[in-house]
Motif scaffolding. Structure first.
Motif, short mmCIF file in Angstrom:
data_model
loop_
_atom_site.label_atom_id
_atom_site.label_comp_id
_atom_site.label_asym_id
_atom_site.label_seq_id
_atom_site.Cartn_x
_atom_site.Cartn_y
_atom_site.Cartn_z
N HIS A 145 0.84 -1.20 0.00
CA HIS A 145 0.00 0.00 0.00
C HIS A 145 0.88 1.25 0.00
CE1 HIS A 145 -3.61 2.26 2.01
NE2 HIS A 145 -3.07 2.95 1.03
N HIS B 207 1.56 5.31 -2.44
CA HIS B 207 1.12 6.25 -3.47
C HIS B 207 2.36 6.83 -4.15
CE1 HIS B 207 -3.03 5.82 -2.09
NE2 HIS B 207 -2.43 5.58 -0.92
N ASP C 271 1.48 2.91 3.24
CA ASP C 271 0.63 4.03 2.79
C ASP C 271 1.49 5.28 2.57
OD1 ASP C 271 -1.65 5.27 1.93
OD2 ASP C 271 -2.69 5.22 3.85
N HIS D 12 3.04 8.42 1.15
CA HIS D 12 2.64 9.48 0.21
C HIS D 12 3.76 10.47 -0.07
CE1 HIS D 12 -1.48 8.25 1.25
NE2 HIS D 12 -1.96 9.07 0.33
FE LIG Z 1 -3.63 4.87 0.75
#
Ligand SMILES: [Fe+2]
Length: 251
Positions: free
Chosen positions: A27, A29, A215, A217
């Motif tokens: 997971h 980005h 996650d 970013h």
């Molecule tokens: Fe996400």
């Protein structure tokens, strides 16, 4: 003497470095310019290098797909991957890198599902998220529809859904319905807040997670991910969950 050596080796599995429990990041980005993650290939490269420096051996990135803000499709995601691929090849990054997506369970999700516009993370697993603040009224139906279409739902960061933490039986219910749960490892740092950290520990105590993800970013995430060491209590909780966390099977 041999038995003592074996015992000591088993204990050494406890790590205070959260990356050590993940190995494969499912997971993030990291594709340039298509969501609120990396805005350009330089940032993509920096974040990917940061993950590999912490021992991540494979990345399956997951751009947002939302009806309102990030209107990605399999085509826009592939285009971003086509932009990043030659940059990765020209760099020293040398780990398997692929993509799926992170689908918000919004009013357009079922159309995408029914039209075959879905990118799994791996095999038949698709990553989904819900709004942070309120429970979608059709959560159970979404899980059912995903399974009926032949997919396995992986619910991203359940510890961040405060509506679930105030109604804890929901965690057990979505698990019973066949949904897998993915923890954001940064939740354990307190990055998102105390409630999210407490909730992640509650889910670990109850052995409810199957997957971990960064996650990732931006660079603040990377800094927290790189610098943070879990405390003794959390390390023991992670160790207790070690065998059921399936990330390393994806290598
Ligand atoms: Fe996400």
């Amino acid at each position: 003497m041999w038995f003592f050596t074996k015992k000591k080796k088993a204990k050494e599995r406890i790590s205070y470095d959260i990356g050590a429990y993940m190995v494969v990041d499912i997971h993030s980005h990291l594709l340039p310019g298509i969501d609120d993650g990396a805005p350009d290939t330089d940032t993509s490269l920096k974040l990917i290098n940061g993950l590999t420096a912490k021992g991540i051996q494979k990345i399956i990135t997951s751009p947002h797909v939302m009806a309102d803000i990030h209107k990605n499709t399999p085509e826009t995601i592939q285009q971003a991957s086509n932009i990043l691929s030659p940059v990765l090849q020209a760099s020293s990054v040398n780990i398997p890198f692929s993509y799926g997506a992170e689908y918000l369970l919004d009013e357009q999700f079922l159309d995408k599902l029914n039209n075959g516009q879905i990118l799994p993370l791996f095999d038949d697993h698709i990553l989904v998220e819900t709004p942070f603040l309120y429970r979608p009224f059709n959560l159970e139906d979404h899980i059912f529809q995903i399974q009926a279409a032949g997919y396995t739902p992986v619910l991203a960061h359940p510890e961040r859904y405060l509506y679930m933490f105030t109604e804890q039986e929901l965690f057990f219910k979505v698990k019973d319905l066949g949904c897998k749960l993915q923890m954001n490892v940064l939740s354990l740092t307190g990055y998102y807040g105390k409630s999210e950290k407490d909730c992640a520990k509650f889910l670990l105590e109850n052995n409810l997670y199957e997957y971990f993800g960064s996650d990732m970013h931006h660079e603040r995430h990377l800094w927290n991910f790189s610098e943070f060491r879990v405390d003794e209590e959390t390390a023991r909780l992670l160790d207790k969950n070690y065998n059921q966390i399936l990330n390393r099977n994806l290598l």
